[in-house]
Design a protein around this motif. Structure first.
Motif, PDB file in Angstrom:
ATOM      1  N   CYS A 129      -1.258   6.562   4.902  1.00 50.66           N
ATOM      2  CA  CYS A 129      -2.008   5.517   4.194  1.00 50.66           C
ATOM      3  C   CYS A 129      -1.118   4.312   3.887  1.00 50.66           C
ATOM      4  O   CYS A 129      -1.525   3.151   4.068  1.00 50.66           O
ATOM      5  CB  CYS A 129      -2.585   6.073   2.892  1.00 50.66           C
ATOM      6  SG  CYS A 129      -4.040   7.134   3.103  1.00 50.66           S
ATOM      7  N   GLU A 130       0.089   4.585   3.423  1.00 55.44           N
ATOM      8  CA  GLU A 130       1.019   3.503   3.122  1.00 55.44           C
ATOM      9  C   GLU A 130       1.385   2.726   4.384  1.00 55.44           C
ATOM     10  O   GLU A 130       1.507   1.495   4.360  1.00 55.44           O
ATOM     11  CB  GLU A 130       2.268   4.070   2.452  1.00 55.44           C
ATOM     12  CG  GLU A 130       2.008   4.586   1.038  1.00 55.44           C
ATOM     13  CD  GLU A 130       3.201   5.306   0.447  1.00 55.44           C
ATOM     14  OE1 GLU A 130       4.190   5.535   1.184  1.00 55.44           O
ATOM     15  OE2 GLU A 130       3.150   5.653  -0.761  1.00 55.44           O
ATOM     16  N   GLY A 133      -1.202   0.309   5.362  1.00 56.76           N
ATOM     17  CA  GLY A 133      -1.195  -0.875   4.515  1.00 56.76           C
ATOM     18  C   GLY A 133      -2.090  -0.740   3.305  1.00 56.76           C
ATOM     19  O   GLY A 133      -2.270  -1.711   2.552  1.00 56.76           O
ATOM     20  N   TYR A 134      -2.659   0.450   3.100  1.00 58.44           N
ATOM     21  CA  TYR A 134      -3.411   0.687   1.874  1.00 58.44           C
ATOM     22  C   TYR A 134      -2.425   0.643   0.710  1.00 58.44           C
ATOM     23  O   TYR A 134      -1.327   1.194   0.795  1.00 58.44           O
ATOM     24  CB  TYR A 134      -4.102   2.046   1.921  1.00 58.44           C
ATOM     25  CG  TYR A 134      -5.227   2.164   2.936  1.00 58.44           C
ATOM     26  CD1 TYR A 134      -5.887   1.049   3.423  1.00 58.44           C
ATOM     27  CD2 TYR A 134      -5.643   3.416   3.396  1.00 58.44           C
ATOM     28  CE1 TYR A 134      -6.919   1.171   4.337  1.00 58.44           C
ATOM     29  CE2 TYR A 134      -6.675   3.548   4.304  1.00 58.44           C
ATOM     30  CZ  TYR A 134      -7.310   2.419   4.776  1.00 58.44           C
ATOM     31  OH  TYR A 134      -8.340   2.543   5.679  1.00 58.44           O
ATOM     32  N   THR A 135      -2.824   0.007  -0.387  1.00 54.12           N
ATOM     33  CA  THR A 135      -1.851  -0.284  -1.441  1.00 54.12           C
ATOM     34  C   THR A 135      -1.950   0.614  -2.670  1.00 54.12           C
ATOM     35  O   THR A 135      -0.952   0.870  -3.321  1.00 54.12           O
ATOM     36  CB  THR A 135      -1.999  -1.750  -1.895  1.00 54.12           C
ATOM     37  OG1 THR A 135      -3.362  -1.988  -2.282  1.00 54.12           O
ATOM     38  CG2 THR A 135      -1.620  -2.703  -0.770  1.00 54.12           C
ATOM     39  N   SER A 136      -3.140   1.098  -3.013  1.00 52.77           N
ATOM     40  CA  SER A 136      -3.260   1.954  -4.191  1.00 52.77           C
ATOM     41  C   SER A 136      -4.562   2.726  -4.118  1.00 52.77           C
ATOM     42  O   SER A 136      -5.501   2.333  -3.409  1.00 52.77           O
ATOM     43  CB  SER A 136      -3.225   1.114  -5.478  1.00 52.77           C
ATOM     44  OG  SER A 136      -4.327   0.219  -5.515  1.00 52.77           O
ATOM     45  N   ALA A 287      -5.654  -2.708   7.573  1.00 56.79           N
ATOM     46  CA  ALA A 287      -5.466  -2.490   6.133  1.00 56.79           C
ATOM     47  C   ALA A 287      -6.708  -2.864   5.336  1.00 56.79           C
ATOM     48  O   ALA A 287      -6.851  -2.447   4.179  1.00 56.79           O
ATOM     49  CB  ALA A 287      -4.265  -3.290   5.633  1.00 56.79           C
ATOM     50  N   LYS A 312      -9.227   4.105   2.122  1.00 52.91           N
ATOM     51  CA  LYS A 312      -8.663   3.108   1.219  1.00 52.91           C
ATOM     52  C   LYS A 312      -8.833   3.537  -0.234  1.00 52.91           C
ATOM     53  O   LYS A 312      -7.956   3.322  -1.073  1.00 52.91           O
ATOM     54  CB  LYS A 312      -9.345   1.752   1.436  1.00 52.91           C
ATOM     55  CG  LYS A 312      -8.811   0.642   0.539  1.00 52.91           C
ATOM     56  CD  LYS A 312      -9.603  -0.656   0.669  1.00 52.91           C
ATOM     57  CE  LYS A 312      -9.360  -1.291   2.015  1.00 52.91           C
ATOM     58  NZ  LYS A 312     -10.027  -2.624   2.129  1.00 52.91           N
TER      59      LYS A 312
END
Length: 479
Positions: A129-130, A133-136, A287, A312
């Motif tokens: 996931c990171e 480009g998923y951020t949180s 992302a 996401k």
């Protein structure tokens, strides 16, 4: 049945006897295939003859010959002349993780039946996931193949974007998804399993490159809406299976946002390019997706079958299937990563997470960068070879490690050329030196190579070209 039989089956001595012999055979198989010492990628046999062989072997074959025969009679993905289907030459270390998974047999539906693999799976999926480009607030899980993962993602999309609860109420209005006409057939299959029917699969035309024609999105959407179909999701291919063409994910992301659609990326084959410094630009826009599928057994050197489905928003990883199994599962509002059975079609599944984890632990992300980049570069090199030979025609310039081409002859029409290329491929299949596949694009029959083997070189591909020309000449002279 005597108790002695069961006791003997489970003795460490019995296992050691069989394993010692097999590991020596596996070592020799790896040496002979990866170096190209073995003269064939497969030993072709007619289906009925192969079926009869194994029927007879069950009754009369020697036990000690089983592994010899299965190695001999199967397709050798580790051979550099394997340029066929999209399965990897699995990294040898994953033989060991597969063996440990088979031994421990932790089914993973609930935490106590998969403590370590449940934790390992979360480490693996969070890291992917990171990388996407998923951020949180991201989350995901592993499941048994891209077909199942894509179906699950579209069920999640329906849950998130349709105002009524289809899971409990059924359909109250016609629903649909948008996808390129060149997308993998599993998207059609998923839509039909979901009960959307043909009318619920809105096929967006493709460009000359076989990627989605972004200019046709608005027209396709409006035509479906005029028919009363509520579109809830759009799928971007990364890439399409037949040609390896990547859709413009950034443009699809913008369209999805504008229309309030779920944006799903089928990156089963080429999602692994997120690890390639050279080719990750092909995934610009990923992302912004709501969900992504990536197969470990395609471009990430893992054995079949293991697939990551990433979200996401981790809530969507958990809320797709809402049903109770009180002896196993209980509904919770908080993230429940420990109970795999809540999130997947499978209740029981293998400890597939170990393949991902051990490659990351032993070799790092660099191994995926090196492999994807090498294979995509090789396809470009092969394209250059074919473009300089007047006997060959490309379907399109390759964007990945998949390349479609055909043998041509100015004296033959398309129908004859279709027959010729079909026959060339069958001749090569029966000969067994090379293994490649075929596809049909806009009624033209093409030979298709997926460059999946890390030992395939331009020299091997030049030899393939020569073999094709030899077969073509012989076949043309017969007619």
């Amino acid at each position: 049945m005597s108790d002695n039989l069961l006791k003997n089956i489970y003795t460490a001595e019995e296992f050691e006897k069989n394993a010692t012999k097999l590991f020596k055979m596996i070592k020799n198989h790896l040496q002979n295939t990866t170096t190209g010492k073995a003269d064939r990628t497969l030993n072709w046999n007619e289906p009925d003859k192969e079926l009869n062989f194994w029927k007879v072997f069950l009754e009369n074959g020697k036990n000690e010959d089983f592994f010899t025969e299965i190695l001999k009679r199967s397709t050798h993905t580790h051979h550099p002349k394997y340029v066929g289907h999209q399965v990897s030459a699995s990294a040898p270390i994953t033989i060991l993780t597969a063996m440990v998974s088979a031994l421990l047999n932790n089914g993973m539906a609930v935490y106590e039946m998969g403590m370590s693999p449940s934790a390992i799976e979360k480490v693996v999926t969070d890291s992917i996931c990171e990388k996407i480009g998923y951020t949180s607030d991201f989350g995901g899980f592993l499941t048994s193949g891209g077909t199942l993962a894509n179906l699950t993602a579209l069920l999640s999309a329906r849950k998130a974007k349709v105002s009524h609860n289809v899971w409990t109420e059924g359909y109250l209005e016609p629903l649909g998804i948008m996808v390129c006409e060149q997308a993998h057939y599993c998207i059609d299959r998923a839509a039909k399993i979901m009960g959307l029917g043909e009318k619920g699969i809105i096929k967006v035309p493709s460009q000359e490159s076989f990627a989605m024609d972004i200019k046709k999105l608005e027209v396709s959407y409006n035509e479906a809406r005029a028919k009363g179909i509520k579109i809830f999701a759009i799928v971007g291919s990364a890439p399409s299976t037949a040609t390896g063409a990547y859709d413009d994910l950034l443009a699809i992301a913008d369209f999805a946002k504008d229309k309030n659609l779920w944006f799903h990326v089928d990156g089963a084959h080429g999602g692994a390019a997120i690890y390639s410094e050279k080719y990750k630009h092909l995934l610009n826009g990923i992302a912004q997706s709501d969900s992504v599928v990536i197969d470990g057994h395609k471009m990430m050197l893992m054995p079949t079958i293991t697939t990551a489905l990433l979200f996401k928003n981790k809530v969507h990883a958990q809320h797709t299937f809402s049903q109770r199994a009180d002896y196993l599962l209980h509904d919770t509002e908080e993230e429940d990563w420990i109970n795999s059975g809540k999130k997947t079609f499978e209740c029981t599944k293998t400890m597939m997470c170990m393949h991902w984890y051990i490659l990351l632990k032993f070799y790092g992300e660099e191994v995926f960068d090196e492999f994807v980049t090498r294979q995509y570069d090789l396809a470009k090199d092969f394209e250059n070879t074919l473009q300089t030979d007047p006997n060959f025609e490309l379907a399109t310039s390759p964007m990945s490690n998949i390349l479609c081409f055909r043998y041509t002859d100015s004296y033959q029409n398309d129908e004859r050329l279709n027959q010729l290329n079909t026959s060339i491929r069958q001749e090569l299949l029966e000969e067994g030196e090379f293994y490649l596949v075929q596809t049909k694009l806009r009624n033209i029959h093409y030979l298709r190579t997926s460059l999946m083997n890390p030992f395939t070189t331009v020299d091997h591909l030049n030899l393939l070209v020569n073999r094709i020309k030899e077969k073509a000449e012989l076949l043309l002279n017969k007619n």
